[in-house]
Design a protein around this motif. Structure first.
Motif, PDB file in Angstrom:
ATOM      1  N   PRO A 172      68.918 -82.989  50.758  1.00 12.07           N
ATOM      2  CA  PRO A 172      67.912 -82.291  49.949  1.00 12.07           C
ATOM      3  C   PRO A 172      67.082 -83.290  49.147  1.00 12.07           C
ATOM      4  O   PRO A 172      67.574 -84.332  48.725  1.00 12.07           O
ATOM      5  N   ASP A 173      65.821 -82.966  48.983  1.00 19.51           N
ATOM      6  CA  ASP A 173      64.948 -83.803  48.178  1.00 19.51           C
ATOM      7  C   ASP A 173      65.330 -83.676  46.711  1.00 19.51           C
ATOM      8  O   ASP A 173      65.935 -82.684  46.296  1.00 19.51           O
ATOM      9  N   PRO A 174      64.968 -84.668  45.900  1.00 20.43           N
ATOM     10  CA  PRO A 174      65.260 -84.565  44.470  1.00 20.43           C
ATOM     11  C   PRO A 174      64.523 -83.379  43.852  1.00 20.43           C
ATOM     12  O   PRO A 174      63.438 -83.001  44.301  1.00 20.43           O
ATOM     13  N   ASP A 175      65.131 -82.828  42.837  1.00 17.14           N
ATOM     14  CA  ASP A 175      64.512 -81.719  42.112  1.00 17.14           C
ATOM     15  C   ASP A 175      63.239 -82.237  41.438  1.00 17.14           C
ATOM     16  O   ASP A 175      63.282 -83.257  40.752  1.00 17.14           O
ATOM     17  N   PRO A 176      62.097 -81.568  41.614  1.00 14.23           N
ATOM     18  CA  PRO A 176      60.874 -82.047  40.980  1.00 14.23           C
ATOM     19  C   PRO A 176      60.921 -82.025  39.449  1.00 14.23           C
ATOM     20  O   PRO A 176      60.122 -82.701  38.800  1.00 14.23           O
ATOM     21  N   LEU A 177      61.870 -81.301  38.875  1.00 12.39           N
ATOM     22  CA  LEU A 177      61.998 -81.246  37.424  1.00 12.39           C
ATOM     23  C   LEU A 177      62.851 -82.383  36.857  1.00 12.39           C
ATOM     24  O   LEU A 177      62.946 -82.532  35.642  1.00 12.39           O
ATOM     25  N   TRP A 178      63.489 -83.171  37.724  1.00  9.30           N
ATOM     26  CA  TRP A 178      64.317 -84.274  37.253  1.00  9.30           C
ATOM     27  C   TRP A 178      63.473 -85.333  36.569  1.00  9.30           C
ATOM     28  O   TRP A 178      62.306 -85.552  36.909  1.00  9.30           O
ATOM     29  N   HIS A 179      64.093 -86.039  35.637  1.00 11.53           N
ATOM     30  CA  HIS A 179      63.482 -87.193  35.003  1.00 11.53           C
ATOM     31  C   HIS A 179      63.233 -88.249  36.086  1.00 11.53           C
ATOM     32  O   HIS A 179      63.982 -88.353  37.061  1.00 11.53           O
ATOM     33  N   SER A 180      62.195 -89.058  35.932  1.00  5.36           N
ATOM     34  CA  SER A 180      61.830 -90.031  36.969  1.00  5.36           C
ATOM     35  C   SER A 180      62.938 -91.062  37.216  1.00  5.36           C
ATOM     36  O   SER A 180      63.135 -91.503  38.355  1.00  5.36           O
ATOM     37  N   MET A 225      72.120 -86.930  34.595  1.00  5.52           N
ATOM     38  CA  MET A 225      71.297 -88.025  34.099  1.00  5.52           C
ATOM     39  C   MET A 225      69.952 -87.506  33.616  1.00  5.52           C
ATOM     40  O   MET A 225      69.470 -87.875  32.550  1.00  5.52           O
ATOM     41  N   SER A 226      69.353 -86.627  34.395  1.00  7.28           N
ATOM     42  CA  SER A 226      68.053 -86.078  34.044  1.00  7.28           C
ATOM     43  C   SER A 226      68.111 -85.284  32.746  1.00  7.28           C
ATOM     44  O   SER A 226      67.245 -85.427  31.887  1.00  7.28           O
ATOM     45  N   ARG A 227      69.134 -84.462  32.606  1.00  6.83           N
ATOM     46  CA  ARG A 227      69.266 -83.671  31.381  1.00  6.83           C
ATOM     47  C   ARG A 227      69.446 -84.565  30.165  1.00  6.83           C
ATOM     48  O   ARG A 227      68.887 -84.306  29.099  1.00  6.83           O
ATOM     49  N   GLY A 228      70.233 -85.612  30.321  1.00  9.60           N
ATOM     50  CA  GLY A 228      70.442 -86.528  29.207  1.00  9.60           C
ATOM     51  C   GLY A 228      69.186 -87.295  28.843  1.00  9.60           C
ATOM     52  O   GLY A 228      68.890 -87.496  27.664  1.00  9.60           O
TER      53      GLY A 228
END
Length: 144
Positions: A40-48, A81-84
């Motif tokens: 699956p591709d990364p979630d577009p809402l994730w931090h870069s 990681m993105s949430r943090g």
């Protein structure tokens, strides 16, 4: 998972070649494996940064050993990681330790791989230097 303590040296950096007590060293080619499953591709809402980390796993040699459950764990780690990183509050120690533990279990750093007795074969960066043995031969012939 591997042992605790100092990070072992790479096999080519070791001076002594005594018989090892632990498991045999596994070597794999560095770079992206050729037979990756459809991921699956990364979630577009994730931090870069989380997106970059997740995508970097696809290009890493240890990915050849990943099973679908490992890829699911990688997505979970990227989400954490993105949430943090997107939070207004600074990360606490428990959060960082938990995330680091997940990343360690995926063997994402060279130290983690060495502790698990896995090495990725490095590609030479530039031209190979000539051996000095011809110089030694000339010195022997010249009597020096």
């Amino acid at each position: 998972m591997g042992a605790h303590g100092p990070i072992p040296k790479r096999s080519e950096e070791r001076r002594r070649r005594n018989k090892e007590d632990g498991p045999e060293l596994t070597q794999a080619p560095a770079g992206p494996p050729g037979d990756l499953p459809e991921l699956p591709d990364p979630d577009p809402l994730w931090h870069s940064i989380a997106t970059d980390w997740y995508l970097s796993l696809r290009e890493s040699g240890q990915a050849a050993f990943y099973e679908p459950s490992d890829w699911a764990m990688a997505r979970y780690a990227a989400e954490l990681m993105s949430r943090g990183l997107s939070s207004d509050r600074p990360p606490n120690g428990q959060y960082v330790a938990a995330l680091n533990s997940v990343m360690t279990s995926l063997l994402t750093t060279e130290g983690d791989r060495r502790r698990a007795r896995m090495e990725l074969e490095r590609k030479p960066a530039g031209p190979q230097l000539a051996s000095v043995s011809p110089l030694d031969s000339y010195r022997d012939i010249a009597g020096g």
